[in-house]
Design a protein around this motif. Sequence first.
Motif, mmCIF file in Angstrom:
data_model
loop_
_atom_site.group_PDB
_atom_site.id
_atom_site.type_symbol
_atom_site.label_atom_id
_atom_site.label_comp_id
_atom_site.label_asym_id
_atom_site.label_seq_id
_atom_site.Cartn_x
_atom_site.Cartn_y
_atom_site.Cartn_z
ATOM 1 N N LEU A 34 0.866 -1.174 0.000
ATOM 2 C CA LEU A 34 0.000 0.000 0.000
ATOM 3 C C LEU A 34 0.904 1.227 0.000
ATOM 4 O O LEU A 34 1.751 1.380 0.895
ATOM 5 N N VAL A 35 0.747 2.082 -0.987
ATOM 6 C CA VAL A 35 1.635 3.224 -1.128
ATOM 7 C C VAL A 35 0.827 4.479 -1.393
ATOM 8 O O VAL A 35 -0.247 4.434 -2.003
ATOM 9 N N GLY A 36 1.345 5.599 -0.917
ATOM 10 C CA GLY A 36 0.663 6.870 -1.122
ATOM 11 C C GLY A 36 1.279 7.922 -0.232
ATOM 12 O O GLY A 36 2.109 7.624 0.630
ATOM 13 N N PRO A 37 0.892 9.176 -0.403
ATOM 14 C CA PRO A 37 1.446 10.256 0.421
ATOM 15 C C PRO A 37 0.989 10.145 1.864
ATOM 16 O O PRO A 37 0.044 9.414 2.183
ATOM 17 N N SER A 38 1.662 10.860 2.747
ATOM 18 C CA SER A 38 1.282 10.860 4.158
ATOM 19 C C SER A 38 -0.168 11.301 4.307
ATOM 20 O O SER A 38 -0.620 12.238 3.650
ATOM 21 N N ALA A 197 8.021 0.481 -3.081
ATOM 22 C CA ALA A 197 6.829 -0.199 -3.586
ATOM 23 C C ALA A 197 7.117 -0.900 -4.910
ATOM 24 O O ALA A 197 6.778 -2.074 -5.092
ATOM 25 N N MET A 198 7.758 -0.181 -5.834
ATOM 26 C CA MET A 198 8.014 -0.735 -7.164
ATOM 27 C C MET A 198 8.999 -1.896 -7.117
ATOM 28 O O MET A 198 8.898 -2.846 -7.894
ATOM 29 N N SER A 199 9.975 -1.852 -6.208
ATOM 30 C CA SER A 199 11.015 -2.871 -6.173
ATOM 31 C C SER A 199 10.601 -4.114 -5.399
ATOM 32 O O SER A 199 11.160 -5.197 -5.612
ATOM 33 N N MET A 200 9.610 -3.996 -4.514
ATOM 34 C CA MET A 200 9.274 -5.118 -3.629
ATOM 35 C C MET A 200 7.948 -5.799 -3.966
ATOM 36 O O MET A 200 7.829 -7.015 -3.881
ATOM 37 N N GLY A 201 6.943 -5.022 -4.305
ATOM 38 C CA GLY A 201 5.609 -5.586 -4.422
ATOM 39 C C GLY A 201 5.348 -6.310 -5.728
ATOM 40 O O GLY A 201 5.851 -5.915 -6.777
ATOM 41 N N SER A 217 -0.064 -4.462 -10.980
ATOM 42 C CA SER A 217 1.332 -4.869 -10.915
ATOM 43 C C SER A 217 2.216 -3.635 -11.102
ATOM 44 O O SER A 217 1.771 -2.623 -11.661
ATOM 45 N N PRO A 218 3.471 -3.686 -10.637
ATOM 46 C CA PRO A 218 4.347 -2.511 -10.784
ATOM 47 C C PRO A 218 4.474 -2.014 -12.224
ATOM 48 O O PRO A 218 4.386 -0.802 -12.471
ATOM 49 N N MET A 219 4.663 -2.919 -13.183
ATOM 50 C CA MET A 219 4.851 -2.494 -14.561
ATOM 51 C C MET A 219 3.588 -1.926 -15.187
ATOM 52 O O MET A 219 3.634 -1.017 -16.015
ATOM 53 N N ARG A 220 2.424 -2.453 -14.786
ATOM 54 C CA ARG A 220 1.171 -1.895 -15.293
ATOM 55 C C ARG A 220 0.963 -0.481 -14.755
ATOM 56 O O ARG A 220 0.487 0.406 -15.477
ATOM 57 N N LEU A 221 1.322 -0.273 -13.492
ATOM 58 C CA LEU A 221 1.200 1.061 -12.921
ATOM 59 C C LEU A 221 2.082 2.053 -13.663
ATOM 60 O O LEU A 221 1.686 3.192 -13.919
ATOM 61 N N TYR A 222 3.282 1.609 -14.008
ATOM 62 C CA TYR A 222 4.234 2.492 -14.684
ATOM 63 C C TYR A 222 3.832 2.755 -16.134
ATOM 64 O O TYR A 222 3.813 3.904 -16.585
ATOM 65 N N HIS A 223 3.523 1.692 -16.866
ATOM 66 C CA HIS A 223 3.267 1.833 -18.303
ATOM 67 C C HIS A 223 1.813 2.186 -18.630
ATOM 68 O O HIS A 223 1.549 2.733 -19.695
ATOM 69 N N ASP A 224 0.888 1.865 -17.717
ATOM 70 C CA ASP A 224 -0.527 2.051 -18.035
ATOM 71 C C ASP A 224 -1.277 2.656 -16.850
ATOM 72 O O ASP A 224 -2.224 2.062 -16.336
ATOM 73 N N PRO A 225 -0.869 3.848 -16.383
ATOM 74 C CA PRO A 225 -1.581 4.471 -15.253
ATOM 75 C C PRO A 225 -3.005 4.823 -15.641
ATOM 76 O O PRO A 225 -3.261 5.261 -16.759
ATOM 77 N N SER A 226 -3.919 4.620 -14.715
ATOM 78 C CA SER A 226 -5.330 4.846 -15.041
ATOM 79 C C SER A 226 -5.784 6.273 -14.768
ATOM 80 O O SER A 226 -6.893 6.646 -15.143
ATOM 81 N N ASN A 227 -4.942 7.066 -14.110
ATOM 82 C CA ASN A 227 -5.327 8.447 -13.830
ATOM 83 C C ASN A 227 -4.091 9.314 -13.618
ATOM 84 O O ASN A 227 -2.966 8.818 -13.538
ATOM 85 N N LEU A 228 -4.319 10.599 -13.512
ATOM 86 C CA LEU A 228 -3.248 11.576 -13.397
ATOM 87 C C LEU A 228 -2.448 11.400 -12.112
ATOM 88 O O LEU A 228 -1.216 11.537 -12.102
ATOM 89 N N PHE A 229 -3.126 11.081 -10.999
ATOM 90 C CA PHE A 229 -2.422 10.922 -9.721
ATOM 91 C C PHE A 229 -1.416 9.783 -9.791
ATOM 92 O O PHE A 229 -0.257 9.944 -9.411
ATOM 93 N N ALA A 231 -0.088 8.417 -12.431
ATOM 94 C CA ALA A 231 0.952 8.735 -13.414
ATOM 95 C C ALA A 231 2.046 9.600 -12.807
ATOM 96 O O ALA A 231 3.235 9.402 -13.078
ATOM 97 N N GLN A 232 1.662 10.550 -11.955
ATOM 98 C CA GLN A 232 2.645 11.446 -11.364
ATOM 99 C C GLN A 232 3.266 10.890 -10.091
ATOM 100 O O GLN A 232 4.368 11.294 -9.716
ATOM 101 N N PHE A 233 2.594 9.954 -9.431
ATOM 102 C CA PHE A 233 3.149 9.394 -8.188
ATOM 103 C C PHE A 233 4.187 8.316 -8.476
ATOM 104 O O PHE A 233 5.186 8.193 -7.768
ATOM 105 N N ILE A 234 3.952 7.528 -9.504
ATOM 106 C CA ILE A 234 4.865 6.441 -9.845
ATOM 107 C C ILE A 234 5.882 6.934 -10.867
ATOM 108 O O ILE A 234 5.525 7.398 -11.945
ATOM 109 N N GLY A 235 7.159 6.786 -10.533
ATOM 110 C CA GLY A 235 8.219 7.217 -11.431
ATOM 111 C C GLY A 235 9.058 8.316 -10.808
ATOM 112 O O GLY A 235 8.530 9.185 -10.090
#
Length: 375
Positions: A34-38, A197-201, A217-229, A231-235
């Motif tokens: 589970l990942v996200g800002p404070s 998150a990307m290296s472990m999960g 999955s980590p790669m789907r989040l990176y290559h196929d983000p479903s929204n703007l948040f 897309a900008q949080f991962i990477g």
Amino acid sequence: MAKIELRHISKRFKDDTVIEDLNLTIKDGSFTVLVGPSGCGKSTTLRMVAGLEKQSGGDIWIDGKCVNDTPPGLRDVAMVFQNYALYPTMTVRGNIEFGLKNRGVGKSERERLIQDITGIVGLTEHLDKKPQNLSGGQRQRVALARAMVKQPKVFILDEPLSNLDAKLRNQMRTELIQLHKRLGTTFVYVTHDQVEAMSMGDEIVVMNKGIIQQADSPMRLYHDPSNLFTAQFIGTPAMNIFKIEDAYGLGTPTDANAAYIGFRPEQALINASREEDTYVLDGEVITRESLGAEHIYQIGSRAGVFFLKTFLQPLETARHVKVSIPCDQLYYFAANGDRVHAGAEKIPATGTMGKTEMMAEAGKAMKQLAAVGGI
């Protein structure tokens, strides 16, 4: 091993709603992060699964059983905390076997379990030491061993590496991945660090303001983000995002719903030969950051300020550069942040700015950055 299901979970603290109608399935035997800002609700979600917080609404199922009214000690869940929570007056052995004694496990069985677990985490030669005589990494291993010796169906880890230095965090990440593979147990891990998150999960749940933005999955989040948040949080650095009306030189979207356009810093090329189906932006280098094999550039252009990342290439020292972005590496988002799967109409490679105009645009970009503390 156990599957975890959160069904219509909500959590309120007096008049403050932290989580509202959260639905999530954590697969049996997965390493879910589970990942996200404070303040996004990830630790609260974890504590509800462990039974340390009572949900305001909804049901929690572990291994096919509803555990809404099951106390923490009977949920077959072991939790590893950020601050280790070790007993300072006990030795490593004492900390590990304390829970076993409370459960009435016999001495010979306790000794067998302790030897097995400490062998796995590399603590055998430290059994008679107290926590104050251990390094941060060794204390973290004691906390892991104390959880492992219970042989739970679910491991819950709440930012367990945040107190360690960078080198030790990298080492412990690798060890936790290996430990998960060896045990095959369900791991639920909370962090605000997207690199962790990307290296472990093998499954990552991105949260913001108590809402799941995307679980994938980590790669789907990176290559196929479903929204703007997402897309900008991962990477790292984050995806470059421009408003459509400001994205000079990046074409016109074929979908009228597209309000934002973006590309990842590592997908752009600096001073590359012009290729077909590629947009080219003229830019002025504002800052350079060399990380050995990686170079990160902050670039001012007529479209705005953006980042570019190169690998295993010489550091570009020129001030004026041309940046190429492949058309198929552009992402589009609607005004509400949802992903829009659209292409773009190409524009002729004309009308590039002259050097004087370019420097003026870069100067404006630098003033904007200075105003918000960006430089």
